[in-house]
Design an enzyme around this catalytic site. Sequence first.
Site, short mmCIF file in Angstrom:
data_model
loop_
_atom_site.label_atom_id
_atom_site.label_comp_id
_atom_site.label_asym_id
_atom_site.label_seq_id
_atom_site.Cartn_x
_atom_site.Cartn_y
_atom_site.Cartn_z
N SER A 40 1.14 -1.38 -0.13
CA SER A 40 0.18 0.26 -0.16
C SER A 40 0.93 1.23 -0.49
O SER A 40 0.76 2.14 -0.34
CB SER A 40 -0.82 0.33 1.01
OG SER A 40 -0.12 -0.02 2.61
N ASP A 63 -3.65 7.94 8.22
CA ASP A 63 -4.63 7.06 8.87
C ASP A 63 -3.34 6.45 9.62
O ASP A 63 -2.22 6.40 10.07
CB ASP A 63 -5.69 6.33 7.33
CG ASP A 63 -4.36 5.63 6.59
OD1 ASP A 63 -3.21 5.27 6.78
OD2 ASP A 63 -5.09 5.10 5.99
N HIS A 108 -0.71 5.13 7.54
CA HIS A 108 0.32 4.99 6.40
C HIS A 108 0.68 6.69 6.77
O HIS A 108 -0.11 7.28 7.16
CB HIS A 108 -0.51 5.44 5.33
CG HIS A 108 -0.99 3.79 4.46
ND1 HIS A 108 -2.10 3.70 4.47
CD2 HIS A 108 -0.33 3.08 3.88
CE1 HIS A 108 -2.47 2.37 4.37
NE2 HIS A 108 -1.22 1.75 3.91
#
Length: 370
Positions: free
Chosen positions: A34, A324, A327
Site C-alpha cells: 500500500s 491514517d 500510512h
Amino acid sequence: MKYFCAIFVLLIVLGLNATNGYDCKIVQFIFGDSLSDVGNNRNLPRSLAQANLPFYGIDFGNGLPNGRFTNGRTVSDIIGDKIGLPRPVAFLDPSMNEDVILENGVNYASGGGGILNETGGYFIQRFSLWKQIELFQGTQDVIVAKIGKKEADKFFQQARYVVALGSNDFINNYLMPVYGDSWKYNDQTFVDYLMETLDSQLRVLHSLGARKLMVFGLGPMGCIPLQRALSLDGQCQNKASNLAKRFNKAAATMLQDLETKLPNASYKFGEAYDLVNDVITNPQKYGFDNSDSPCCSFYRIRPALTCIPASTLCKDRSKYVFWDEYHPTDKANELVANILIKRFDFMRADDGTSNAPSPAPDLAPSPDDN
C-alpha cells in the site's frame, strides 16, 4: 496495509536507445504494497484494502481518490519526480498498453500484499509478491510481441527494479493469531521463512532480466498509530519494531550474498529504520506537531483502520506524520524522500529541466474549515 517504512529509493539514470523505431527509456518496475500502490487495488472489486473513498487523494491532482493510500504523493512519486522520471502506471490502470509500458514502466504494488501468499488474506483480493512477479512475466510477453525478444531483453535488463514489501507479513500475518503462521513459527524462524521466500523471488526476477534492483527495509512498525492504539498504554509496541530490525539485518545479508552469486546483479538494500524512528521520536525537529495519531480519524474511535467521508481531518495535514492508522502524509513522504535522495546521492535523470509533475501540493482546506 503497512507502515511507511518500507520506503523505497529508485537508483535510476535515464537513458534512451532506439528500438525498432521506438525510443525506449530506462524505466522502473515497482513491486510493493500500500505504500507504493497507485491504483491497482481500486480495480480489484472484492478487495477490502482500498483507498477509493474521500479523503484519500485530497491533496493530489483534482483532490479525488486515485488509489494512493495517503492524502497526496507516495515516496516513489516524489523521488521519481525529483530525479526526472516518469511515474510507472498501475498495472490495472485502464490506459495500460505496450506503449505505456515502454514509456513509463509498470507499478504492480498492491495494498495488503506481502512477500508470502498467505499474508493479508482477510483483505480477500490483493497481489502478493509472487502474483506481482507473475504479472510482470505477462508484461514481458506483450513487450516481446511488440518489439521482438532481442530488444525486449535489452529493455528489461536496462530497467530498474524496486521491491518494497515486508511489513504486512508481520502486521497482517505473523502478529495476528488468526493466521496459522503466528502459531507455526517463532520470531527467528518466521524471519528465516521470509528470507527463503524473498531469496527465491529475487532469483526469479533475475532470471527475467532484473539486473539493477533495490529492496527496502522496514521501519519501526510498532510505532504506527494502529499499533499504538492496540497497546495498553498508547506507546510503541517493541515486539513489532524488533521484528523489523531482524528483517532488515537478514535482508541486508541475503542481498549481499545474492549479488555475489547472480551474474551482473546490482542488488542493494535501502535501510530506513533509524531515519523514520527519528522522525517519529522527534517530530518537532522535522516540522511536525504529531507523530502518534492519524490526521484522518473517525472522531475519537480508535483504531479507525481507514479514512472515509464521515471521518474528521486534522486542521493542518502538513503537521502530521501519519495520514491514517498505517500510512504517512504527503508531507512526511516528502521529508523521507528528500533525505533519502541526499543519503543515496541521487542525480537527476535529465539535464535539470525535467517536467516533473509533482511539486509539493497546496493543501486543500479540511471539510470543516469551509
